[in-house]
Design an enzyme around this catalytic site. Structure first.
Site, PDB file in Angstrom:
ATOM      1  N   THR A   1       0.892  -1.131   0.048  1.00  0.00           N
ATOM      2  CA  THR A   1       0.078  -0.138   0.412  1.00  0.00           C
ATOM      3  C   THR A   1       1.292   1.009   0.220  1.00  0.00           C
ATOM      4  OG1 THR A   1      -1.759  -1.540   1.482  1.00  0.00           O
ATOM      5  CG2 THR A   1      -2.045   1.137   1.254  1.00  0.00           C
TER       6      THR A   1
ATOM      7  N   LYS B   1      -0.490   5.369   8.083  1.00  0.00           N
ATOM      8  CA  LYS B   1       0.271   5.872   7.392  1.00  0.00           C
ATOM      9  C   LYS B   1      -0.771   6.149   6.439  1.00  0.00           C
ATOM     10  CE  LYS B   1       2.411   2.589   4.879  1.00  0.00           C
ATOM     11  NZ  LYS B   1       1.219   0.943   3.831  1.00  0.00           N
TER      12      LYS B   1
ATOM     13  N   LYS C   1      -7.684   0.987  -1.951  1.00  0.00           N
ATOM     14  CA  LYS C   1      -6.881   0.679  -0.425  1.00  0.00           C
ATOM     15  C   LYS C   1      -7.050   1.318   0.151  1.00  0.00           C
ATOM     16  CE  LYS C   1      -4.968  -2.062   2.750  1.00  0.00           C
ATOM     17  NZ  LYS C   1      -3.591  -1.990   2.295  1.00  0.00           N
TER      18      LYS C   1
END
Length: 315
Positions: free
Chosen positions: A106, A251, A183
Site C-alpha cells: 500500500t 500511514k 485500498k
C-alpha cells in the site's frame, strides 16, 4: 525452467509466499519459488517450513526478477518499497522484456504510477495489487486484492497466484492508481471504525458496563463487524500483538486524508480518526507504533479522565 518470484517476507509476505507453496502454485523443481528478503533468516525459515518444496533464496531482489516470469512484491512501507524497487540490485534492475511485477504494497498513488511507468519503459508488465487483510488472512489465503494496470497479467494470475493468496480479486481498470485509491478508502474506514469502537468501549468501561457484554451486544445488531468481534476481546485485556501495525495503519489513513483533500471531499470524521492514530503513533510513552492498530485504544484511555481510565493506565 519457469519460476515464480516473491520479494518481501515480512508480516504479510511470509503468509502470502507460504500460500503459493501450500496451494501448489510454485515450489516444484519445474516451477520453484524464488525469494528475497532484507533479513535473510526469513528466507531460511520459509525453506525450513516447506522442506518438500523447491524454494530458492537469492542475494538480491534483482536476481529474483531475473529468474522469474512473474514476481510478487510485498514491502512494508513506501520508504522500503522505493529502496528495494529502485536500488542498484533492486526489482527494477532485473526487469526486461517478458518480466512481470505484481506489487501488493500500500503506497501513495504517485508511487505506483512511477513504478508502472518504469517497468513498462523496460519492456515489462506491471500490476498494482494492494490487499485488504492483515497477518491472519494472509496466512489463510483470505486476502482481497484490489488491482489495476495490466489486464492481461491480472487474467493470467487471478486463478492461480491471486486465488491461492486471496478470497477475492477485483480489477479497477488499466489505469494504475485506482487499486491504491480503493485500498486507501478501505483502510481509512477500517481505522476510523476501530477508533470509534475504542471510544465506545472506553465509555462502556467508564460508566460501569461490562465491556465483554457490550462487545456481544454490538455483535448482535446492525453495526456488527468482524473487526469488532476479533479485536474487542483483545483490546480490553491490552493484547495488541501485531497483525497490522499501528504505524502502517496510520500511514494509510494519512494517505487517504491527503487523497480526500486533493479530491475536495469533506472528510472530517476520517481526519479526526487519523489525528488520533497519529497521536498514538507519536506517543513515546505509550510506545505502541509497532503494536497492532487496535492499540489506539490505549491512547483513548490515556486521553480520558475517568476513574476507570486512570486506574487502567496505572495498572
Amino acid at each position: 525452467m519457469s519460476a515464480t518470484g516473491f520479494v518481501g517476507l515480512g508480516i504479510m509476505g511470509e503468509g502470502m509466499a507460504a500460500r503459493l507453496l501450500s496451494e501448489g502454485v510454485a515450489g516444484t523443481a519445474e516451477n520453484p519459488l524464488v525469494v528475497w528478503n532484507r533479513t535473510g533468516s526469513k528466507c531460511a525459515a520459509l525453506k525450513e517450513k516447506f522442506p518438500d518444496k523447491t524454494v530458492i533464496a537469492k542475494d538480491t531482489a534483482r536476481e529474483v526478477v531475473e529468474a522469474c516470469g512473474v514476481t510478487y512484491s510485498m514491502l512494508s512501507t513506501p520508504e522500503a518499497s522505493k529502496i528495494v524497487f529502485e536500488g542498484d540490485d533492486g526489482v527494477l534492475a532485473g526487469v526486461g522484456a517478458g518480466k512481470s511485477i505484481v506489487d501488493c504494497a500500500t503506497l501513495a498513488e504517485a508511487d505506483m504510477v512511477r513504478m508502472d511507468a518504469a517497468v513498462k519503459a523496460k519492456g515489462g508488465r506491471f500490476l498494482e495489487a494492494p490487499v485488504s487483510g492483515s497477518k491472519a488472512p494472509a496466512a489463510q489465503g483470505a486476502l482481497i486484492f484490489l488491482c489495476a494496470g495490466s489486464e492481461d497479467l491480472f487474467n493470467e494470475i487471478k486463478d492461480s497466484g491471486l486465488t491461492a493468496m486471496g478470497k477475492a480479486s477485483h480489477f479497477f481498470g488499466d489505469k494504475v492508481g485506482f487499486g491504491t485509491r480503493a485500498k486507501l478508502v478501505v483502510n481509512s474506514l477500517m481505522g476510523t471504525m476501530v477508533a470509534a469502537f475504542g471510544e465506545g468501549l472506553a465509555l462502556s468501561e467508564s460508566v460501569g458496563l461490562d465491556p465483554s457484554k457490550m462487545i456481544e451486544v454490538i455483535g448482535q445488531g446492525a453495526i456488527q463487524s468482524p473487526v469488532y468481534n476479533l479485536k474487542g476481546p483483545k483490546m480490553i485485556v491490552k493484547d495488541h500483538a501485531p497483525n497490522f501495525p499501528l504505524k502502517h495503519a496510520h500511514k494509510d489513513m494519512a494517505l487517504a486524508s491527503d487523497m480526500a483533500k486533493a479530491a475536495g471531499v469533506e472528510y472530517s470524521v476520517m481526519d479526526q480518526a487519523e489525528k488520533m492514530f497519529r497521536a498514538a503513533r507519536e506517543d513515546s510513552e505509550l510506545n505502541v507504533a509497532d503494536e497492532d492498530f487496535s492499540a489506539v485504544f490505549e491512547k483513548i484511555h490515556k486521553e480520558s479522565t475517568s476513574e476507570f481510565s486512570k486506574k487502567r493506565m496505572a495498572d
